[in-house]
Scaffold this motif. Structure first.
Motif, PDB file in Angstrom:
ATOM      1  N   SER A  25      28.414  43.677 -19.306  1.00 11.00           N
ATOM      2  CA  SER A  25      28.359  42.769 -20.734  1.00 11.00           C
ATOM      3  C   SER A  25      27.503  41.615 -20.139  1.00 11.00           C
ATOM      4  CB  SER A  25      29.582  42.317 -21.054  1.00 11.00           C
ATOM      5  OG  SER A  25      30.176  41.553 -20.123  1.00 11.00           O
ATOM      6  N   LEU A  26      27.497  41.376 -18.774  1.00  8.90           N
ATOM      7  CA  LEU A  26      26.675  40.211 -18.417  1.00  8.90           C
ATOM      8  C   LEU A  26      25.197  40.641 -18.236  1.00  8.90           C
ATOM      9  CD1 LEU A  26      26.482  37.355 -17.076  1.00  8.90           C
ATOM     10  CD2 LEU A  26      27.374  38.159 -15.087  1.00  8.90           C
ATOM     11  N   ARG A  27      24.894  41.841 -17.662  1.00  2.00           N
ATOM     12  CA  ARG A  27      23.431  42.516 -17.732  1.00  2.00           C
ATOM     13  C   ARG A  27      22.828  42.456 -18.971  1.00  2.00           C
ATOM     14  NH1 ARG A  27      22.885  47.954 -14.731  1.00  2.00           N
ATOM     15  NH2 ARG A  27      20.750  47.411 -15.353  1.00  2.00           N
ATOM     16  N   ALA A  28      23.698  42.805 -20.217  1.00  2.00           N
ATOM     17  CA  ALA A  28      23.187  42.686 -21.431  1.00  2.00           C
ATOM     18  C   ALA A  28      22.694  41.573 -22.072  1.00  2.00           C
ATOM     19  CB  ALA A  28      23.979  43.482 -22.323  1.00  2.00           C
ATOM     20  N   GLN A  29      23.119  40.564 -21.384  1.00  4.87           N
ATOM     21  CA  GLN A  29      22.827  39.121 -22.215  1.00  4.87           C
ATOM     22  C   GLN A  29      21.325  38.882 -22.179  1.00  4.87           C
ATOM     23  OE1 GLN A  29      25.269  36.968 -23.529  1.00  4.87           O
ATOM     24  NE2 GLN A  29      26.297  39.109 -23.051  1.00  4.87           N
ATOM     25  N   GLU A  30      20.602  38.392 -23.187  1.00  2.00           N
ATOM     26  CA  GLU A  30      19.495  38.150 -23.382  1.00  2.00           C
ATOM     27  C   GLU A  30      19.400  36.390 -23.255  1.00  2.00           C
ATOM     28  OE1 GLU A  30      17.438  39.988 -26.620  1.00  2.00           O
ATOM     29  OE2 GLU A  30      17.782  42.029 -25.842  1.00  2.00           O
ATOM     30  N   LEU A  31      18.673  35.940 -22.314  1.00  2.00           N
ATOM     31  CA  LEU A  31      18.609  34.437 -22.069  1.00  2.00           C
ATOM     32  C   LEU A  31      17.366  33.855 -22.674  1.00  2.00           C
ATOM     33  CD1 LEU A  31      20.235  33.673 -18.617  1.00  2.00           C
ATOM     34  CD2 LEU A  31      21.247  33.834 -20.869  1.00  2.00           C
ATOM     35  N   PRO A  32      17.277  32.564 -23.002  1.00  2.00           N
ATOM     36  CA  PRO A  32      15.888  31.950 -23.359  1.00  2.00           C
ATOM     37  C   PRO A  32      15.135  32.039 -22.270  1.00  2.00           C
ATOM     38  CG  PRO A  32      17.975  30.775 -24.081  1.00  2.00           C
ATOM     39  CD  PRO A  32      18.467  31.633 -23.155  1.00  2.00           C
ATOM     40  N   ASP A  33      13.797  31.836 -22.632  1.00  2.64           N
ATOM     41  CA  ASP A  33      12.635  31.986 -21.698  1.00  2.64           C
ATOM     42  C   ASP A  33      13.086  30.702 -20.566  1.00  2.64           C
ATOM     43  OD1 ASP A  33      11.424  34.074 -22.931  1.00  2.64           O
ATOM     44  OD2 ASP A  33       9.892  32.589 -23.842  1.00  2.64           O
ATOM     45  N   GLY A  34      12.955  31.225 -19.193  1.00  7.46           N
ATOM     46  CA  GLY A  34      13.046  30.291 -18.083  1.00  7.46           C
ATOM     47  C   GLY A  34      14.394  30.108 -17.686  1.00  7.46           C
ATOM     48  N   TRP A  35      15.364  30.856 -18.125  1.00 10.60           N
ATOM     49  CA  TRP A  35      16.949  30.953 -17.799  1.00 10.60           C
ATOM     50  C   TRP A  35      17.078  32.030 -17.049  1.00 10.60           C
ATOM     51  CZ3 TRP A  35      20.330  26.758 -17.851  1.00 10.60           C
ATOM     52  CH2 TRP A  35      20.181  25.839 -18.709  1.00 10.60           C
ATOM     53  N   GLU A  36      18.165  32.038 -16.220  1.00 10.76           N
ATOM     54  CA  GLU A  36      18.886  33.093 -15.404  1.00 10.76           C
ATOM     55  C   GLU A  36      20.256  33.080 -15.233  1.00 10.76           C
ATOM     56  OE1 GLU A  36      16.375  33.842 -11.857  1.00 10.76           O
ATOM     57  OE2 GLU A  36      17.485  32.041 -10.971  1.00 10.76           O
ATOM     58  N   TRP A  37      20.930  33.957 -14.897  1.00 14.45           N
ATOM     59  CA  TRP A  37      22.337  33.728 -14.484  1.00 14.45           C
ATOM     60  C   TRP A  37      22.698  34.305 -13.065  1.00 14.45           C
ATOM     61  CZ3 TRP A  37      24.288  38.504 -12.663  1.00 14.45           C
ATOM     62  CH2 TRP A  37      23.892  39.493 -13.339  1.00 14.45           C
ATOM     63  N   GLN A  38      23.838  33.641 -12.420  1.00 14.92           N
ATOM     64  CA  GLN A  38      24.277  34.171 -11.274  1.00 14.92           C
ATOM     65  C   GLN A  38      25.781  34.224 -11.562  1.00 14.92           C
ATOM     66  OE1 GLN A  38      25.138  29.803  -9.279  1.00 14.92           O
ATOM     67  NE2 GLN A  38      24.857  31.543  -8.053  1.00 14.92           N
ATOM     68  N   TRP A  39      26.279  35.151 -11.010  1.00 17.05           N
ATOM     69  CA  TRP A  39      27.750  35.643 -11.081  1.00 17.05           C
ATOM     70  C   TRP A  39      28.445  35.399  -9.694  1.00 17.05           C
ATOM     71  CZ3 TRP A  39      29.976  41.183 -12.048  1.00 17.05           C
ATOM     72  CH2 TRP A  39      31.241  40.962 -12.730  1.00 17.05           C
ATOM     73  N   LEU A  40      29.471  34.629  -9.904  1.00 15.14           N
ATOM     74  CA  LEU A  40      30.250  34.496  -8.644  1.00 15.14           C
ATOM     75  C   LEU A  40      31.754  35.152  -8.866  1.00 15.14           C
ATOM     76  CD1 LEU A  40      29.772  30.410  -8.329  1.00 15.14           C
ATOM     77  CD2 LEU A  40      28.500  32.534  -7.451  1.00 15.14           C
ATOM     78  N   VAL A  41      31.781  36.047  -8.087  1.00 14.92           N
ATOM     79  CA  VAL A  41      33.161  36.813  -8.059  1.00 14.92           C
ATOM     80  C   VAL A  41      33.961  36.420  -6.927  1.00 14.92           C
ATOM     81  CG1 VAL A  41      34.027  39.173  -8.032  1.00 14.92           C
ATOM     82  CG2 VAL A  41      31.731  38.840  -9.232  1.00 14.92           C
ATOM     83  N   GLN A  42      35.133  35.986  -7.237  1.00 17.83           N
ATOM     84  CA  GLN A  42      36.042  35.329  -6.405  1.00 17.83           C
ATOM     85  C   GLN A  42      37.299  36.090  -6.319  1.00 17.83           C
ATOM     86  OE1 GLN A  42      35.107  32.700  -4.028  1.00 17.83           O
ATOM     87  NE2 GLN A  42      37.076  33.032  -3.137  1.00 17.83           N
ATOM     88  N   GLU A  43      37.736  36.756  -5.223  1.00 19.39           N
ATOM     89  CA  GLU A  43      38.994  37.255  -5.012  1.00 19.39           C
ATOM     90  C   GLU A  43      40.259  36.346  -4.810  1.00 19.39           C
ATOM     91  OE1 GLU A  43      41.329  40.974  -2.952  1.00 19.39           O
ATOM     92  OE2 GLU A  43      39.237  40.662  -2.299  1.00 19.39           O
ATOM     93  N   ASP A  44      41.192  36.391  -5.536  1.00 19.25           N
ATOM     94  CA  ASP A  44      42.129  35.893  -5.463  1.00 19.25           C
ATOM     95  C   ASP A  44      43.278  36.314  -4.400  1.00 19.25           C
ATOM     96  OD1 ASP A  44      44.500  33.912  -5.674  1.00 19.25           O
ATOM     97  OD2 ASP A  44      45.212  34.739  -7.317  1.00 19.25           O
ATOM     98  N   GLY A  45      43.115  35.930  -3.135  1.00 21.92           N
ATOM     99  CA  GLY A  45      43.742  36.795  -2.025  1.00 21.92           C
ATOM    100  C   GLY A  45      42.731  37.637  -1.139  1.00 21.92           C
TER     101      GLY A  45
END
Length: 253
Positions: A25-45
């Motif tokens: 679902s994150l890969r499918a996001q279309e962002l405005p020009d000049g934008w990108e995402w980073q994904w921080l996955v944090q395990e609880d434990g």
């Protein structure tokens, strides 16, 4: 140079198999020009079960918590903020999915009005059979004025009129409030009410999240509704929101 929105996900072993759906679902996001995402996955434990479910993508970073103790999703999300590079932080729980266009809609609101500190959106429950279901009671789309959520939350049995799992917030504002509350549950609601005590928000009527319903869901466990603990959580959430409102932060905004 691209601008970033940081997506933060707390995960524990039971929810790890859903990470691939969240990632899709994150890969499918279309962002405005000049934008990108980073994904921080944090395990609880710290287990051997989560890492294998994390996608191999340079935009994704994975870290683990303490081996001897899980601190809860609020602790996991807050410590992940040490790696946040985006101007805005979007929540995505490990078992949920973003809808098409969700990030772009969040960015459009926050970029258009500096007085809006955070954005929420409509939610659809994602049922085990793949169907979706909404629920009545969403507020009118548009601005959510300061201090307006607390009364509604109390009147509706401590249920916020907007869903904290859809939150997208200015990183500086999130850090100023110390991240998520140090509670065993309802830490996201506590943050939402604290944000509303110091800043205007926004509600988007288009659904921004598919909220998965499944048997291992943390909010579906008996401990989540233990009366004594629930009463304590609600009391401290209310007290924090009232204390922040009383300080007058953001009165000139």
């Amino acid at each position: 140079m691209s601008r970033r929105v940081t997506v933060v996900t707390a995960v524990h072993a039971p929810s790890a198999p859903f990470l691939q759906d969240a990632y899709a679902s994150l890969r499918a996001q279309e962002l405005p020009d000049g934008w990108e995402w980073q994904w921080l996955v944090q395990e609880d434990g710290r287990t051997d079960d989560v890492r294998r479910c994390v996608p191999a993508d340079p935009r994704v970073t994975f870290r683990q918590g303490r081996a001897d103790r899980a601190g809860g999703p609020g602790v996991a999300r807050t410590i992940a903020l040490a790696r946040a590079e985006g101007e805005y932080v979007r929540i995505l729980d490990a078992d949920d999915r973003l809808t098409a266009g969700a990030l772009a809609r969040d960015l459009a609101v926050l970029e258009a009005d500096a007085t809006i500190g955070w954005v929420t959106s409509r939610v659809l429950d994602l049922m085990p059979d793949g169907s979706t279901a909404g629920f009545p009671g969403d507020p009118d789309p548009g601005p959510i004025e300061r201090n307006s959520l607390l009364t509604a939350w109390q009147a509706d049995g401590f249920r916020a009129p907007v869903h904290p799992a859809t939150l997208c917030v200015r990183r500086d504002l999130l850090l100023a409030l110390g991240g998520w509350m140090a509670l065993p549950a309802s830490e996201d609601t506590g943050l939402l009410l604290a944000l509303n005590a110091v800043s205007r928000g926004w509600f988007t009527e288009e659904a921004g999240l598919l909220y998965r319903k499944w048997e291992g869901q943390v909010t579906g466990q008996a401990a989540h509704v233990d009366p004594a603990e629930r009463d304590a959580r609600m009391r401290v959430i209310e007290a924090r929101a009232r204390a922040l409102a009383g300080l007058g932060w953001g009165d000139t905004t």
